[in-house]
Motif scaffolding. Sequence first.
Motif, mmCIF file in Angstrom:
data_model
loop_
_atom_site.group_PDB
_atom_site.id
_atom_site.type_symbol
_atom_site.label_atom_id
_atom_site.label_comp_id
_atom_site.label_asym_id
_atom_site.label_seq_id
_atom_site.Cartn_x
_atom_site.Cartn_y
_atom_site.Cartn_z
ATOM 1 N N CYS A 80 -2.853 -1.402 0.736
ATOM 2 C CA CYS A 80 -3.560 -0.384 -0.035
ATOM 3 C C CYS A 80 -3.212 0.988 0.534
ATOM 4 O O CYS A 80 -3.407 1.238 1.722
ATOM 5 C CB CYS A 80 -5.066 -0.612 0.042
ATOM 6 S SG CYS A 80 -6.046 0.767 -0.600
ATOM 7 N N CYS A 85 -7.506 -0.891 2.745
ATOM 8 C CA CYS A 85 -8.614 -1.846 2.605
ATOM 9 C C CYS A 85 -8.190 -3.219 2.099
ATOM 10 O O CYS A 85 -9.016 -4.114 1.981
ATOM 11 C CB CYS A 85 -9.718 -1.261 1.729
ATOM 12 S SG CYS A 85 -9.181 -0.787 0.085
ATOM 13 N N TRP A 86 -6.924 -3.411 1.779
ATOM 14 C CA TRP A 86 -6.383 -4.732 1.438
ATOM 15 C C TRP A 86 -4.893 -4.736 1.752
ATOM 16 O O TRP A 86 -4.277 -3.680 1.937
ATOM 17 C CB TRP A 86 -6.621 -5.121 -0.021
ATOM 18 C CG TRP A 86 -6.129 -4.146 -1.052
ATOM 19 C CD1 TRP A 86 -6.869 -3.203 -1.706
ATOM 20 C CD2 TRP A 86 -4.783 -3.998 -1.553
ATOM 21 N NE1 TRP A 86 -6.075 -2.489 -2.568
ATOM 22 C CE2 TRP A 86 -4.793 -2.954 -2.497
ATOM 23 C CE3 TRP A 86 -3.586 -4.649 -1.296
ATOM 24 C CZ2 TRP A 86 -3.652 -2.547 -3.190
ATOM 25 C CZ3 TRP A 86 -2.434 -4.244 -1.972
ATOM 26 C CH2 TRP A 86 -2.479 -3.202 -2.914
ATOM 27 N N ARG A 98 -3.707 -11.931 -1.715
ATOM 28 C CA ARG A 98 -4.360 -10.670 -1.370
ATOM 29 C C ARG A 98 -5.321 -10.927 -0.214
ATOM 30 O O ARG A 98 -6.115 -11.860 -0.247
ATOM 31 C CB ARG A 98 -5.122 -10.093 -2.550
ATOM 32 C CG ARG A 98 -5.735 -8.724 -2.213
ATOM 33 C CD ARG A 98 -6.362 -8.058 -3.416
ATOM 34 N NE ARG A 98 -5.478 -7.963 -4.549
ATOM 35 C CZ ARG A 98 -4.567 -7.004 -4.738
ATOM 36 N NH1 ARG A 98 -4.442 -6.052 -3.837
ATOM 37 N NH2 ARG A 98 -3.811 -6.991 -5.805
ATOM 38 N N THR A 100 -8.333 -9.283 2.019
ATOM 39 C CA THR A 100 -9.333 -8.235 2.189
ATOM 40 C C THR A 100 -10.023 -8.473 3.526
ATOM 41 O O THR A 100 -9.758 -9.484 4.190
ATOM 42 C CB THR A 100 -10.359 -8.235 1.037
ATOM 43 O OG1 THR A 100 -10.966 -9.529 0.949
ATOM 44 C CG2 THR A 100 -9.692 -7.889 -0.294
ATOM 45 N N LYS A 110 -1.590 1.964 6.851
ATOM 46 C CA LYS A 110 -0.919 2.010 5.544
ATOM 47 C C LYS A 110 0.573 1.712 5.637
ATOM 48 O O LYS A 110 1.196 1.376 4.643
ATOM 49 C CB LYS A 110 -1.135 3.383 4.903
ATOM 50 C CG LYS A 110 -2.580 3.650 4.554
ATOM 51 C CD LYS A 110 -2.725 5.045 3.982
ATOM 52 C CE LYS A 110 -4.169 5.413 3.779
ATOM 53 N NZ LYS A 110 -4.307 6.786 3.274
ATOM 54 N N PHE A 136 -6.914 -2.447 -7.956
ATOM 55 C CA PHE A 136 -5.883 -2.808 -6.981
ATOM 56 C C PHE A 136 -4.529 -2.199 -7.368
ATOM 57 O O PHE A 136 -3.784 -1.720 -6.517
ATOM 58 C CB PHE A 136 -5.750 -4.324 -6.851
ATOM 59 C CG PHE A 136 -6.887 -5.000 -6.120
ATOM 60 C CD1 PHE A 136 -7.594 -4.346 -5.124
ATOM 61 C CD2 PHE A 136 -7.222 -6.304 -6.429
ATOM 62 C CE1 PHE A 136 -8.627 -4.983 -4.445
ATOM 63 C CE2 PHE A 136 -8.257 -6.948 -5.748
ATOM 64 C CZ PHE A 136 -8.957 -6.283 -4.757
ATOM 65 N N ASP A 139 -4.604 1.453 -6.486
ATOM 66 C CA ASP A 139 -4.481 1.612 -5.029
ATOM 67 C C ASP A 139 -3.069 1.309 -4.544
ATOM 68 O O ASP A 139 -2.614 1.863 -3.550
ATOM 69 C CB ASP A 139 -5.455 0.683 -4.288
ATOM 70 C CG ASP A 139 -6.889 1.185 -4.315
ATOM 71 O OD1 ASP A 139 -7.134 2.306 -4.805
ATOM 72 O OD2 ASP A 139 -7.767 0.430 -3.856
ATOM 73 N N GLY A 140 -2.379 0.418 -5.241
ATOM 74 C CA GLY A 140 -1.017 0.045 -4.867
ATOM 75 C C GLY A 140 0.034 1.021 -5.367
ATOM 76 O O GLY A 140 1.216 0.835 -5.123
#
Length: 168
Positions: A80, A85-86, A98, A100, A110, A136, A139-140
């Motif tokens: 993420c 966060c993932w 995935r 988490t 990151k 997601f 965020d990706g």
Amino acid sequence: MKKIFLSIMILAVGVTACNQKESSEQSSEVEEKVETEKEDTFLGESFNVENVTTLDILVRDMNSYDSVMAVVEAKVTEVCQAKGCWMKVDLPNGETMRVTFKDYGFFMPKDLAGKSVKMIGTAKIEATDVETLKHFAEDGGESEEEIAKIIEPKMDYKFVASGVKIMN
């Protein structure tokens, strides 16, 4: 009397100097220990990194049981870019999983993509709703066009990690 006093003073200075040298040596040992501990840093819960389940066995067990507790090692393929966060890891069956983090308690760097991690947690196959899939994708760093193509839920391999160790 002056000689005795002078001898005591010289002895006291000598003892103090020796103690400072020992203190300096101890300080160096502590610094070395801190460096070693940095290499063994866990994010979240620490765990025994020796008892690793292979990803093949994890996938097999995920297809057989509701959930599976395991320690696994995997190569990170995506993280993420909003918070860390993932993350995603590749599975041997061509799918991705995935990951988490338990109770949103810690995040990944990151720039972790391409590095290996060991992690402990619970794995399962579960549906992911459209709203979460779009979140997601955003965020990706997916484009608006790619995000718009997400129109139905998807069955996903998921892993909720309570602890992660980044491998060197």
